[in-house]
Design a protein around this motif. Structure first.
Motif, PDB file in Angstrom:
ATOM      1  N   TYR A 155     -98.828  36.406 -40.519  1.00  0.00           N
ATOM      2  CA  TYR A 155    -100.277  36.265 -40.471  1.00  0.00           C
ATOM      3  C   TYR A 155    -100.998  37.609 -40.500  1.00  0.00           C
ATOM      4  N   THR A 206    -101.841  38.311 -44.065  1.00  0.00           N
ATOM      5  CA  THR A 206    -102.646  37.368 -44.847  1.00  0.00           C
ATOM      6  C   THR A 206    -104.033  37.935 -45.097  1.00  0.00           C
ATOM      7  N   THR A 238    -107.871  38.269 -45.262  1.00  0.00           N
ATOM      8  CA  THR A 238    -108.815  37.773 -44.266  1.00  0.00           C
ATOM      9  C   THR A 238    -110.223  38.308 -44.522  1.00  0.00           C
ATOM     10  N   ASN A 259    -104.712  29.828 -39.389  1.00  0.00           N
ATOM     11  CA  ASN A 259    -103.294  30.206 -39.502  1.00  0.00           C
ATOM     12  C   ASN A 259    -102.399  28.974 -39.440  1.00  0.00           C
ATOM     13  N   GLY A 277    -103.031  33.710 -47.535  1.00  0.00           N
ATOM     14  CA  GLY A 277    -104.092  33.487 -46.563  1.00  0.00           C
ATOM     15  C   GLY A 277    -104.865  32.199 -46.714  1.00  0.00           C
ATOM     16  N   SER A 317    -106.181  42.698 -45.288  1.00  0.00           N
ATOM     17  CA  SER A 317    -105.171  42.039 -44.460  1.00  0.00           C
ATOM     18  C   SER A 317    -105.750  41.754 -43.079  1.00  0.00           C
ATOM     19  N   ARG A 318    -105.210  40.749 -42.424  1.00  0.00           N
ATOM     20  CA  ARG A 318    -105.752  40.350 -41.117  1.00  0.00           C
ATOM     21  C   ARG A 318    -105.629  41.475 -40.096  1.00  0.00           C
ATOM     22  N   LYS A 358    -110.426  35.423 -34.031  1.00  0.00           N
ATOM     23  CA  LYS A 358    -109.218  36.160 -33.644  1.00  0.00           C
ATOM     24  C   LYS A 358    -108.208  35.237 -32.977  1.00  0.00           C
ATOM     25  N   SER A 385    -108.213  33.037 -40.783  1.00  0.00           N
ATOM     26  CA  SER A 385    -108.328  34.081 -41.805  1.00  0.00           C
ATOM     27  C   SER A 385    -109.786  34.407 -42.112  1.00  0.00           C
TER      28      SER A 385
END
Length: 277
Positions: free
Chosen positions: A8, A11, A13, A88, A107, A172-173, A198, A205
């Motif tokens: 994750y 992913t 975001t 997620n 994502g 990216s996350r 969060k 995402s």
């Protein structure tokens, strides 16, 4: 690939900074254009605020919400982009009996209309109220934001993120979480000390930074526990015979639904052929 094997942190975001949103609705226009969504007849003032369209629908995958509030005796506006949160561990995927939804390694949570039977379980399960029904069709399915998966998997940013001049950052996350923390640390008086998304629903995402408390802006309070865990906890108490019957009925419905769709497509092809003769 199952969601349990996805990293994750990597992913893609969205980081949406509502303090930088000007309410220009460029994201709405870009979404409409890229997804070829037709316009809707809407009313400017809805009673809730000045957003237009008044809500997401089969033709509107994202919209900018307008929230008015009072600051130092003056009326002010706050804006934020509403869209699929691309969880997620998506609840929509966990309840879909035919596997029409799944979380991608990139994502986005994507949807396969060819599998959909129109049961609307996803609409009930989604804590953010995102999937919408195709009320305009005789054989309706559901629609939602795809996260512009066809663009993302080819190395491009989503249409809305590309069009936004100020408020949307995409990466990216892990990078977006670091950027959010960096902004809050640099300007502590500017931001409410929460990164929405969060931990909500186990993490999403789409992340938000706001100046006002989340409840004042209309953000939905959502558990921090991944929602599929509640799904399976509830299903433990459902007798197996009902799950078996339900699964069988879903399968029968899917075949009938597919047969009707194939028939309609064949009729449309024949009609076009006749028109060209």
């Amino acid at each position: 690939m199952s969601s349990s094997t996805i990293d994750y942190g990597k992913t893609k975001t969205f980081l949406i900074d509502t303090t930088k949103c000007t309410g220009c609705r460029g994201c709405q226009v870009a979404c409409k254009q890229w997804n070829q969504l037709k316009g809707e007849k809407t009313t400017f003032f809805t009673g809730e605020g000045y957003q237009n369209p008044p809500q997401m629908s089969e033709f509107t995958f994202t919209r900018v919400k307008f929230k008015d509030y009072e600051k130092h005796g003056q009326n002010e506006f706050a804006f934020y982009k509403e869209m699929c949160m691309h969880c997620n561990d998506p609840a929509c995927a966990s309840v879909c009996p035919v596997g029409a939804f799944h979380k991608t390694p990139e994502g986005p949570v994507i949807y396969n209309a060819k599998k959909c039977i129109g049961c609307r379980f996803c609409m009930v399960a989604c804590p953010f109220g995102v999937p919408k029904y195709e009320w305009s069709k005789a054989f309706p399915l559901v629609k939602k934001c795809t996260g512009c998966y066809s663009r993302v998997k080819n190395g491009l940013h989503p249409a809305c993120a590309t069009a936004c001049p100020t408020a949307i950052t995409y990466g990216s996350r892990d990078e977006m979480l670091k950027e959010a923390e960096k902004r809050m640390a640099a300007k502590p008086d500017r931001y409410f000390k929460v990164v929405y998304g969060k931990e909500e629903a186990g993490g999403t995402s789409v992340l938000y930074l706001t100046q006002q408390p989340l409840d004042e802006l209309g953000f939905r309070p959502v558990t921090k526990r991944p929602l599929p865990s509640y799904t399976w906890q509830a299903l433990r108490f459902v007798p197996g015979i009902f799950l078996t019957v339900g699964g069988t009925l879903s399968l029968v419905t899917w075949f009938q639904h597919r047969k009707d769709r194939v028939r309609r497509e064949e009729e449309e092809r024949n009609s076009r052929k006749e028109g060209n003769q």
